[in-house]
Design a protein around this motif. Structure first.
Motif, PDB file in Angstrom:
ATOM      1  N   ALA A 174       0.828  -1.201   0.000  1.00 55.04           N
ATOM      2  CA  ALA A 174       0.000   0.000   0.000  1.00 55.04           C
ATOM      3  C   ALA A 174       0.866   1.256   0.000  1.00 55.04           C
ATOM      4  CB  ALA A 174      -0.936  -0.009   1.209  1.00 55.04           C
ATOM      5  N   TYR A 175       1.968   1.215   0.708  1.00 61.93           N
ATOM      6  CA  TYR A 175       2.851   2.378   0.810  1.00 61.93           C
ATOM      7  C   TYR A 175       3.550   2.668  -0.519  1.00 61.93           C
ATOM      8  CZ  TYR A 175       6.696   5.347   2.461  1.00 61.93           C
ATOM      9  OH  TYR A 175       7.593   6.373   2.624  1.00 61.93           O
ATOM     10  N   GLY A 209       0.588   4.837  -1.564  1.00 62.74           N
ATOM     11  CA  GLY A 209      -0.006   5.437  -0.380  1.00 62.74           C
ATOM     12  C   GLY A 209      -1.486   5.182  -0.209  1.00 62.74           C
ATOM     13  N   VAL A 210      -2.050   4.248  -1.003  1.00 62.00           N
ATOM     14  CA  VAL A 210      -3.488   3.987  -0.907  1.00 62.00           C
ATOM     15  C   VAL A 210      -3.854   3.574   0.517  1.00 62.00           C
ATOM     16  CG1 VAL A 210      -3.256   1.554  -1.621  1.00 62.00           C
ATOM     17  CG2 VAL A 210      -5.422   2.763  -1.969  1.00 62.00           C
ATOM     18  N   LEU A 300       0.720   6.857   4.984  1.00 61.01           N
ATOM     19  CA  LEU A 300      -0.040   6.580   3.775  1.00 61.01           C
ATOM     20  C   LEU A 300      -0.759   7.835   3.304  1.00 61.01           C
ATOM     21  CD1 LEU A 300      -1.652   3.109   4.611  1.00 61.01           C
ATOM     22  CD2 LEU A 300       0.526   3.581   3.471  1.00 61.01           C
ATOM     23  N   GLY A 301      -1.170   7.814   2.047  1.00 57.88           N
ATOM     24  CA  GLY A 301      -1.906   8.927   1.466  1.00 57.88           C
ATOM     25  C   GLY A 301      -1.298   9.351   0.148  1.00 57.88           C
ATOM     26  N   GLY A 302      -2.099  10.085  -0.639  1.00 55.40           N
ATOM     27  CA  GLY A 302      -1.636  10.544  -1.933  1.00 55.40           C
ATOM     28  C   GLY A 302      -0.680  11.714  -1.806  1.00 55.40           C
ATOM     29  N   GLN A 303      -0.161  12.118  -2.953  1.00 54.64           N
ATOM     30  CA  GLN A 303       0.808  13.206  -2.977  1.00 54.64           C
ATOM     31  C   GLN A 303       0.202  14.472  -2.377  1.00 54.64           C
ATOM     32  OE1 GLN A 303       2.278  14.106  -6.892  1.00 54.64           O
ATOM     33  NE2 GLN A 303       4.173  14.960  -6.115  1.00 54.64           N
TER      34      GLN A 303
END
Length: 343
Positions: A174-175, A209-210, A300-303
């Motif tokens: 995911a990362y 990062g989802v 995690l997470g988008g840009q």
């Protein structure tokens, strides 16, 4: 090729009657102890880490555990009698590889007994109630005439309905994101009217990062249309698997960092694992248990919306002391004016 029987219970240090909670606790303790990032000078650590992950992969799954227990050391005489995965649920079934590692993470014994579970990364599975082309999602075959998914015949081509499935990913997957192949086992009806199982491979582009619950859309991979109509889409809902070291709080990754009392009191530089590899971290003097330090952008997470890694200090006292060590602690207690309690 000679394949050796592995005692998964012995690898995790539990009895054959151990419950799921006991098995989970044993796995987490051993995974932390043998994690390669924390044992970079030990060439056997990675091998041991993979072995305990293999054992946990089987013993945490009731169906795999039941098969393993029933065959035991005599597994070579019974492995050909298991049902092919996908027939028990009807419709479609995703299968893939080991949940913690890429190909090669599982032993020949595991792959021989469970059908090559180390062959392709994560896995996806359809949620209960999924329905493909009129084949009922409850284990049987529904109305063969309702291939459009609407429950009845309609003239002319019609688009297939969308399908929804769960895609299981390791925290590392995911990362980092990237392309991932998953194998789809498709249950269809052959020319003679009997059910058949075919396979096809789909490539999934996982956004870096989802987060848990994020959805990935695969255009045209859902339920087939009727009379030449366009197929629906497939939506994969991300489920992130438990990790031996890290916990998740939304987009933030939490790591509990054990420290000796003198490290917490005097400060120290320690090696800290992250999803991006281990880093050196300065621990300020006077750090108490519960104190959190931040590694920005390691979650995690988008840009532009990526979370952080929070390192939580956990001070641990020595479990036993020599006479000399006890004498030194007593001297420290005698000269110290520090009191941790204000009541």
């Amino acid at each position: 090729m000679s394949v050796e029987f592995k005692d998964y219970y012995k690898l995790l240090g539990v009895s054959k009657t151990a419950g799921q909670e006991e098995i989970s606790k044993a796995f987490k303790k051993l995974a932390r102890k043998h994690h390669p990032d924390l044992n970079q000078n030990d060439p056997e650590a990675e091998k041991k880490f993979k072995e305990i992950n293999e054992a946990y992969e089987v013993l945490k799954d009731p169906e795999k555990r039941k098969l393993y227990d029933s065959l035991g050391p005599n597994w070579q005489h019974g492995q050909n009698f298991q049902r092919p995965s996908g027939f028990e649920g009807g419709g479609y079934h995703f299968s893939g590889g080991g949940q913690q590692f890429d190909a090669g993470a599982f032993s020949d014994f595991f792959e021989t007994l469970f059908g090559g579970a180390g062959g392709g990364g994560g896995r996806a599975r359809f949620e209960q109630g999924g329905n493909f082309g009129g084949f009922g999602g409850g284990g049987g075959f529904g109305n063969f005439g309702s291939f459009g998914g609407a429950g009845g015949y309609a003239p002319g081509p019609s688009r297939g309905t969308d399908a929804h499935a769960t895609l299981e990913l390791t925290l590392e997957e995911a990362y980092r994101g990237g392309a991932k192949a998953i194998t789809l086992q498709e249950q269809t009806i052959g020319p003679d009217g009997s059910p058949r199982l075919g396979t096809k491979t789909l490539s999934v582009n996982i956004p870096a990062g989802v987060r848990e619950g994020g959805k990935i859309r695969l255009s045209g991979q859902g339920n087939p249309g009727r009379a030449g109509g366009k197929a629906g889409d497939l939506y994969l809902k991300v489920k992130i698997l438990p990790h031996a070291l890290f916990k998740l709080e939304e987009g933030n990754v939490i790591l509990d960092l054990p420290l000796a009392p003198w490290e917490a009191a005097l400060g120290a530089k320690v090696r800290v694992p992250t999803l991006d590899g281990a880093v050196e971290m300065n621990i300020p003097a006077g750090s108490s248990s519960g104190r959190k330090m931040r590694l920005a952008g390691k979650g995690l997470g988008g840009q532009g919306k990526r979370g952080d890694q929070l390192v939580r200090v956990m001070v641990q006292a020595p479990p036993s002391l020599t006479d000399e060590q006890r004498e030194l602690w007593e001297k420290l207690a005698a000269v110290s004016d520090f009191s941790p309690r204000s009541f």
